[in-house]
Design an enzyme around this catalytic site. Structure first.
Site, PDB file in Angstrom:
ATOM      1  N   SER A   6       0.836  -1.202   0.000  1.00  0.00           N
ATOM      2  CA  SER A   6       0.000   0.000   0.000  1.00  0.00           C
ATOM      3  C   SER A   6       0.871   1.252   0.000  1.00  0.00           C
ATOM      4  O   SER A   6       1.644   1.480   0.942  1.00  0.00           O
ATOM      5  CB  SER A   6      -0.898   0.019   1.242  1.00  0.00           C
ATOM      6  OG  SER A   6      -1.548   1.265   1.327  1.00  0.00           O
ATOM      7  N   HIS A  31      -1.250  -1.085  -4.278  1.00  0.00           N
ATOM      8  CA  HIS A  31      -2.538  -0.618  -3.738  1.00  0.00           C
ATOM      9  C   HIS A  31      -2.455   0.872  -3.436  1.00  0.00           C
ATOM     10  O   HIS A  31      -1.522   1.322  -2.754  1.00  0.00           O
ATOM     11  CB  HIS A  31      -2.854  -1.395  -2.454  1.00  0.00           C
ATOM     12  CG  HIS A  31      -4.218  -1.163  -1.887  1.00  0.00           C
ATOM     13  ND1 HIS A  31      -5.343  -1.787  -2.356  1.00  0.00           N
ATOM     14  CD2 HIS A  31      -4.615  -0.350  -0.874  1.00  0.00           C
ATOM     15  CE1 HIS A  31      -6.388  -1.380  -1.641  1.00  0.00           C
ATOM     16  NE2 HIS A  31      -5.975  -0.520  -0.745  1.00  0.00           N
ATOM     17  N   ASP A  33      -4.519   3.943  -1.793  1.00  0.00           N
ATOM     18  CA  ASP A  33      -5.656   4.340  -0.961  1.00  0.00           C
ATOM     19  C   ASP A  33      -6.007   5.797  -1.192  1.00  0.00           C
ATOM     20  O   ASP A  33      -5.215   6.685  -0.868  1.00  0.00           O
ATOM     21  CB  ASP A  33      -5.296   4.143   0.526  1.00  0.00           C
ATOM     22  CG  ASP A  33      -5.325   2.682   0.894  1.00  0.00           C
ATOM     23  OD1 ASP A  33      -4.334   2.180   1.441  1.00  0.00           O
ATOM     24  OD2 ASP A  33      -6.346   2.043   0.622  1.00  0.00           O
ATOM     25  N   MET A  35      -8.257   8.902  -0.318  1.00  0.00           N
ATOM     26  CA  MET A  35      -9.081   9.364   0.800  1.00  0.00           C
ATOM     27  C   MET A  35      -9.502  10.812   0.566  1.00  0.00           C
ATOM     28  O   MET A  35      -8.670  11.652   0.225  1.00  0.00           O
ATOM     29  CB  MET A  35      -8.288   9.260   2.096  1.00  0.00           C
ATOM     30  CG  MET A  35      -7.833   7.832   2.377  1.00  0.00           C
ATOM     31  SD  MET A  35      -6.848   7.753   3.881  1.00  0.00           S
ATOM     32  CE  MET A  35      -6.431   6.021   3.874  1.00  0.00           C
ATOM     33  N   HIS A  64      -8.227   2.082  -4.454  1.00  0.00           N
ATOM     34  CA  HIS A  64      -9.262   1.888  -3.436  1.00  0.00           C
ATOM     35  C   HIS A  64      -9.831   3.257  -3.078  1.00  0.00           C
ATOM     36  O   HIS A  64      -9.148   4.066  -2.437  1.00  0.00           O
ATOM     37  CB  HIS A  64      -8.605   1.218  -2.204  1.00  0.00           C
ATOM     38  CG  HIS A  64      -9.484   1.103  -1.016  1.00  0.00           C
ATOM     39  ND1 HIS A  64      -8.966   0.818   0.246  1.00  0.00           N
ATOM     40  CD2 HIS A  64     -10.814   1.220  -0.855  1.00  0.00           C
ATOM     41  CE1 HIS A  64      -9.944   0.758   1.120  1.00  0.00           C
ATOM     42  NE2 HIS A  64     -11.082   0.984   0.488  1.00  0.00           N
ATOM     43  N   MET A  66     -11.869   5.540  -1.023  1.00  0.00           N
ATOM     44  CA  MET A  66     -12.573   5.786   0.230  1.00  0.00           C
ATOM     45  C   MET A  66     -13.136   7.205   0.114  1.00  0.00           C
ATOM     46  O   MET A  66     -12.609   8.167   0.702  1.00  0.00           O
ATOM     47  CB  MET A  66     -11.614   5.630   1.418  1.00  0.00           C
ATOM     48  CG  MET A  66     -11.251   4.186   1.685  1.00  0.00           C
ATOM     49  SD  MET A  66      -9.802   3.983   2.719  1.00  0.00           S
ATOM     50  CE  MET A  66      -8.525   4.009   1.451  1.00  0.00           C
ATOM     51  N   MET A 135     -12.274  -4.810   4.617  1.00  0.00           N
ATOM     52  CA  MET A 135     -11.448  -3.924   5.445  1.00  0.00           C
ATOM     53  C   MET A 135     -11.253  -4.572   6.807  1.00  0.00           C
ATOM     54  O   MET A 135     -12.231  -4.987   7.454  1.00  0.00           O
ATOM     55  CB  MET A 135     -12.113  -2.558   5.592  1.00  0.00           C
ATOM     56  CG  MET A 135     -12.113  -1.710   4.332  1.00  0.00           C
ATOM     57  SD  MET A 135     -10.466  -1.414   3.680  1.00  0.00           S
ATOM     58  CE  MET A 135      -9.759  -0.414   4.989  1.00  0.00           C
ATOM     59  N   PHE A 141      -6.455   5.405   7.971  1.00  0.00           N
ATOM     60  CA  PHE A 141      -5.053   5.544   8.361  1.00  0.00           C
ATOM     61  C   PHE A 141      -4.333   4.196   8.284  1.00  0.00           C
ATOM     62  O   PHE A 141      -4.923   3.159   8.563  1.00  0.00           O
ATOM     63  CB  PHE A 141      -4.931   6.100   9.794  1.00  0.00           C
ATOM     64  CG  PHE A 141      -5.566   7.452   9.957  1.00  0.00           C
ATOM     65  CD1 PHE A 141      -6.917   7.551  10.309  1.00  0.00           C
ATOM     66  CD2 PHE A 141      -4.850   8.609   9.690  1.00  0.00           C
ATOM     67  CE1 PHE A 141      -7.527   8.805  10.425  1.00  0.00           C
ATOM     68  CE2 PHE A 141      -5.449   9.857   9.806  1.00  0.00           C
ATOM     69  CZ  PHE A 141      -6.797   9.957  10.170  1.00  0.00           C
ATOM     70  N   ASP A 173      -7.321  -5.755   3.878  1.00  0.00           N
ATOM     71  CA  ASP A 173      -6.624  -4.469   3.873  1.00  0.00           C
ATOM     72  C   ASP A 173      -6.686  -3.849   5.270  1.00  0.00           C
ATOM     73  O   ASP A 173      -7.745  -3.447   5.730  1.00  0.00           O
ATOM     74  CB  ASP A 173      -7.326  -3.552   2.857  1.00  0.00           C
ATOM     75  CG  ASP A 173      -6.731  -2.158   2.790  1.00  0.00           C
ATOM     76  OD1 ASP A 173      -7.202  -1.374   1.934  1.00  0.00           O
ATOM     77  OD2 ASP A 173      -5.816  -1.839   3.568  1.00  0.00           O
TER      78      ASP A 173
HETATM   79  C1  DX5 Z   1      -6.789   2.193   5.697  1.00  0.00           C
HETATM   80  C2  DX5 Z   1      -5.801   1.837   4.627  1.00  0.00           C
HETATM   81  C3  DX5 Z   1      -4.737   0.905   5.205  1.00  0.00           C
HETATM   82  C4  DX5 Z   1      -3.581   0.666   4.281  1.00  0.00           C
HETATM   83  C5  DX5 Z   1      -2.711  -0.441   4.815  1.00  0.00           C
HETATM   84  O1  DX5 Z   1      -7.736   3.078   5.187  1.00  0.00           O
HETATM   85  O2  DX5 Z   1      -6.478   1.199   3.541  1.00  0.00           O
HETATM   86  O3  DX5 Z   1      -5.363  -0.302   5.531  1.00  0.00           O
HETATM   87  O4  DX5 Z   1      -4.014   0.332   3.032  1.00  0.00           O
HETATM   88  O5  DX5 Z   1      -2.191   0.024   5.986  1.00  0.00           O
HETATM   89  P1  DX5 Z   1      -1.350  -0.888   6.996  1.00  0.00           P
HETATM   90  O6  DX5 Z   1      -0.841  -2.093   6.265  1.00  0.00           O
HETATM   91  O7  DX5 Z   1      -0.235   0.019   7.450  1.00  0.00           O
HETATM   92  O8  DX5 Z   1      -2.320  -1.244   8.066  1.00  0.00           O
HETATM   93 ZN    ZN Z   2      -6.993   0.223   0.896  1.00  0.00          ZN
END
Ligand code: DX5
Ligand code: ZN
Length: 225
Positions: A6, A31, A33, A35, A64, A66, A135, A141, A173
């Site tokens: 990620s 991946h 993320d 946000m 992804h 969000m 999730m 975060f 994830d």
């Molecule tokens: C949360 C993110 C995290 C990220 C992975 O919104 O989607 O889950 O991808 O983070 P780690 O592997 O550091 O938990």
């Molecule tokens: Zn993600």
């Protein structure tokens, strides 16, 4: 088994370098993320970052979203070079048109579910997706601890996949490390997003290979429903 580092856990001052490092590691997916500061209480990066990392990671960019209003974002992220786009089932009535829109853009279709959301919310969409993202932390975060209560959701989705004869991937994830990847693989997961537990290693290639080996071995001793 697919390992998807990620980018959220990478050095934000060097996205291109980090994407190239992920490519060299042999990770099948990267991946990203996204946000929006509304669907989740954080802001990460947008389509310009996808476009910037595209030439540095030649395999699958797994985006992804969000985001509360993904309908205005699908085209920019598709044009930026995303290969797969995932939205959240929590978006309710928007989900079906959004899944069709992602498909119409020629991208792989993903649907994510947050820890508090019942897994049954996913069932109506299973035949329309290429990927289900469970999730395992509350989104927003990196670096959060894995939520153990999410494991039965993996098992339930894996059972539906088998009963319905479907082929979608099951991605987890949040808080994933080697030990937890093994537990999720036994439950039926086959795609692993990991940020903190992978990017902290100087040798990302070894970390990716180790997680893939551990998850593959664990999947041979399934603990399904
Ligand atoms: C949360 C993110 C995290 C990220 C992975 O919104 O989607 O889950 O991808 O983070 P780690 O592997 O550091 O938990
Ligand atoms: Zn993600």
């Amino acid at each position: 088994m697919i390992i998807a580092p990620s980018l959220l856990a990478s050095d934000f001052a060097r996205f291109g370098h980090e994407a190239a490092r992920a490519h060299r590691s042999g990770a099948e997916w990267l991946h990203l993320d996204i946000m929006d500061g509304h669907f989740v209480p954080n802001i990460s990066f947008g389509p310009q970052v996808v476009k910037a990392v595209r030439p540095h990671f030649e395999r699958t960019l797994d985006v992804h979203l969000m985001c509360s209003k993904p309908e205005i974002l699908l085209e920019p992220f598709a044009a930026a070079g995303s290969d797969s786009i995932t939205i959240h089932v929590e978006l309710g009535a928007q989900v079906t048109p959004l899944l069709w829109k992602i498909r119409s853009l020629g991208k792989k279709v993903g649907l994510a579910v947050n820890p508090p959301t019942r897994v049954s919310e996913l069932k109506p969409y299973l035949s329309q997706v290429d990927l289900i993202l469970i999730m395992t932390v509350n989104p927003g975060f990196g670096g959060q601890p894995f939520i153990e209560e999410c494991v039965p959701k993996i098992q339930q989705v894996a059972a539906w996949r088998q009963q319905m004869g479907l082929q979608f991937r099951i991605e987890v994830d949040g808080g994933i490390n080697d030990t937890i990847a093994a537990e999720c693989a036994r439950a039926g997961a086959d795609t692993f997003v990991a940020g903190t537990s992978l990017f902290k290693h100087r040798n990302l290639g070894n970390a990716v290979k180790r997680m893939r080996r551990i998850a593959t071995e664990a999947s041979r001793d399934p603990k399904l429903l």
